[in-house]
Design a protein around this motif. Structure first.
Motif, PDB file in Angstrom:
ATOM      1  N   LEU A 272     -39.523 -20.874  -0.161  1.00 42.53           N
ATOM      2  CA  LEU A 272     -40.598 -20.501  -1.078  1.00 42.53           C
ATOM      3  C   LEU A 272     -40.099 -19.392  -1.988  1.00 42.53           C
ATOM      4  CD1 LEU A 272     -43.598 -20.553  -1.988  1.00 42.53           C
ATOM      5  CD2 LEU A 272     -44.031 -18.831  -0.217  1.00 42.53           C
ATOM      6  N   ARG A 273     -40.121 -19.628  -3.280  1.00 42.53           N
ATOM      7  CA  ARG A 273     -39.682 -18.639  -4.259  1.00 42.53           C
ATOM      8  C   ARG A 273     -40.918 -17.973  -4.862  1.00 42.53           C
ATOM      9  NH1 ARG A 273     -35.046 -17.713  -7.709  1.00 42.53           N
ATOM     10  NH2 ARG A 273     -35.654 -15.976  -9.057  1.00 42.53           N
ATOM     11  N   VAL A 274     -40.990 -16.639  -4.763  1.00 43.71           N
ATOM     12  CA  VAL A 274     -42.094 -15.857  -5.311  1.00 43.71           C
ATOM     13  C   VAL A 274     -41.532 -14.941  -6.391  1.00 43.71           C
ATOM     14  CG1 VAL A 274     -43.960 -14.237  -4.826  1.00 43.71           C
ATOM     15  CG2 VAL A 274     -43.278 -15.905  -3.078  1.00 43.71           C
ATOM     16  N   ASP A 275     -42.013 -15.115  -7.614  1.00 45.25           N
ATOM     17  CA  ASP A 275     -41.589 -14.282  -8.739  1.00 45.25           C
ATOM     18  C   ASP A 275     -42.786 -13.482  -9.230  1.00 45.25           C
ATOM     19  OD1 ASP A 275     -38.775 -15.026  -9.149  1.00 45.25           O
ATOM     20  OD2 ASP A 275     -39.598 -17.007  -9.586  1.00 45.25           O
ATOM     21  N   LEU A 276     -42.682 -12.168  -9.135  1.00 44.71           N
ATOM     22  CA  LEU A 276     -43.763 -11.285  -9.578  1.00 44.71           C
ATOM     23  C   LEU A 276     -43.234 -10.347 -10.652  1.00 44.71           C
ATOM     24  CD1 LEU A 276     -46.467  -9.528  -7.512  1.00 44.71           C
ATOM     25  CD2 LEU A 276     -45.092  -8.149  -9.032  1.00 44.71           C
ATOM     26  N   LYS A 277     -43.951 -10.282 -11.758  1.00 45.21           N
ATOM     27  CA  LYS A 277     -43.586  -9.370 -12.829  1.00 45.21           C
ATOM     28  C   LYS A 277     -44.774  -8.491 -13.155  1.00 45.21           C
ATOM     29  CE  LYS A 277     -41.736  -9.036 -17.506  1.00 45.21           C
ATOM     30  NZ  LYS A 277     -41.195  -9.761 -18.691  1.00 45.21           N
ATOM     31  N   LEU A 278     -44.534  -7.190 -13.211  1.00 43.38           N
ATOM     32  CA  LEU A 278     -45.607  -6.267 -13.571  1.00 43.38           C
ATOM     33  C   LEU A 278     -45.117  -5.252 -14.584  1.00 43.38           C
ATOM     34  CD1 LEU A 278     -45.310  -3.240 -12.013  1.00 43.38           C
ATOM     35  CD2 LEU A 278     -45.855  -4.667 -10.047  1.00 43.38           C
ATOM     36  N   THR A 279     -46.023  -4.845 -15.439  1.00 42.60           N
ATOM     37  CA  THR A 279     -45.745  -3.784 -16.407  1.00 42.60           C
ATOM     38  C   THR A 279     -46.768  -2.684 -16.219  1.00 42.60           C
ATOM     39  OG1 THR A 279     -47.145  -4.823 -18.099  1.00 42.60           O
ATOM     40  CG2 THR A 279     -44.803  -5.404 -18.087  1.00 42.60           C
TER      41      THR A 279
END
Length: 368
Positions: A272-279
């Motif tokens: 399972l690939r989880v990609d999280l991006k936050l600014t």
């Protein structure tokens, strides 16, 4: 023309007869049920305690408009309890304004399928009513009242509807959403927990995850509940605390996006690939912050967030619950209709999780 006139007269008479027998009651002859609670009666098998919160109508919206009555009854079924409750009041019970349904925590220890059926079958119960779990009981929560309320239970409606407060700790769930999750294969249902008021304040910062048997499997603390909201892509603004490598600071996020993918290769097992991006911006710190070290601050923040996500996802795996719906994702990308769910159930407990977090900091605030 005469035939048409006769038809018009007959139609008018028919409508008058229908209106006379429709059972309509004036507003002053109704009690509006604004909240429904279901608790388990201790030491009595298959007996429930039903609590109704009734709004008391008032002509003045400022004075007395938040007055309410609480009535309760014990019975083996909700329908039986409601019938008995009708004999205790002098007005008709109107469920059209029942905007919140609360299950006592003791109720969730058992399969709640039969209880839920009454709410979804009744045509006068709104399917957009909010669902929640009451701690220690649904009755205690419904009895609560905050000083800011002008309408009974309005503080709860504002909390879940996000028309008032917007909190990263509050999970909002409609009745139709909860029922869909509860009977879904590939996703486990979640409900927020309302703690009975202390000092005239409700506390809503925890959640309960249900298992495949439709009963409580685990209770999430406030930090886990907030992270679940993040992973569900339901919020953009949270505060992230970073305490690593002699650095202690708080990030106020401006946007969050999460993407999931089940990656399968020929030589290795699926993961399972989880990609999280936050600014966001650095909002608070215990030490001086430097503009030229923004990339470093973002990097150590990403490590902290990644560890927290992995910890929560592994906890779900160990309990064999899937509140984020990875099973639905697997079914949507595999087309063996007869075996895909069985494959997922065998795969999920040992599925490798690969989390990637990208934190982009836009500034250190006004003070540099």
């Amino acid at each position: 023309m005469k035939i048409q006139a006769k038809r018009s007269i007959l139609l008018a008479l028919s409508l008058l007869l229908l209106l006379g027998g429709c059972g309509y009651k004036d507003l002053d002859k109704r009690f509006f049920v604004v909240g429904i609670g279901v608790d388990k009666v201790e030491n009595k098998e298959n007996v429930y305690k039903i609590t109704l919160k009734l709004a008391v109508p008032s002509a003045d919206i400022i004075k007395g408009s938040s007055e309410f009555e609480i009535i309760t009854e014990e019975a083996e079924t909700i329908a039986e309890a409601v019938r008995i409750l009708k004999s205790k009041v002098d007005k008709e019970l109107d469920f059209g304004h029942a905007k919140i349904i609360i299950l006592g925590e003791s109720v969730t220890d058992e399969d709640i399928t039969s209880l839920l059926y009454w709410f979804v079958r009744r045509r006068d119960i709104q399917k957009i009513a909010w669902m929640a779990v009451g701690d220690p009981s649904a009755e205690e929560v419904l009895k609560g009242k905050t000083k800011s309320e002008r309408i009974p239970s309005n503080s709860l409606f504002l909390s879940f509807g996000r028309s008032g407060t917007e909190s990263a700790y509050i999970i909002s769930k409609y009745l139709f959403q909860f029922r869909r999750e509860l009977f879904n294969t590939g996703r486990n249902a979640v409900l927020p927990v309302i703690q009975a008021p202390k000092d005239d304040l409700f506390e809503i910062n925890q959640a309960i995850v249900f298992n495949d048997d439709r009963k409580q499997e685990m209770k999430l603390n406030s930090a886990e509940t907030r992270l679940l909201n993040v992973l569900n892509n339901t919020i953009d603004k949270i505060d992230v605390k970073v305490n690593k490598e002699d650095q202690y600071f708080i990030i106020a996020t401006e946007s969050i996006s999460v993407h999931y993918k089940i990656v399968e290769g020929h030589e290795k097992s699926p993961e399972l690939r989880v990609d999280l991006k936050l600014t966001g911006i650095l909002e608070e710190a215990k030490q001086r912050l430097f503009e030229n070290k923004m990339e470093y601050y973002g990097k150590i923040a990403s490590i902290d967030i990644k560890n927290e996500i992995e910890k929560l996802l592994v906890k779900f795996q160990e309990a064999n619950v899937d509140p984020l719906g990875f099973g639905l994702l697997y079914q949507a990308t595999h087309f063996q209709n007869d075996t895909e769910m069985k494959e997922w159930q065998e795969l999920y407990p040992s599925l490798k999780i690969d989390v990637h977090v990208d934190t982009e900091l836009e500034g250190v605030g006004l003070v540099k």
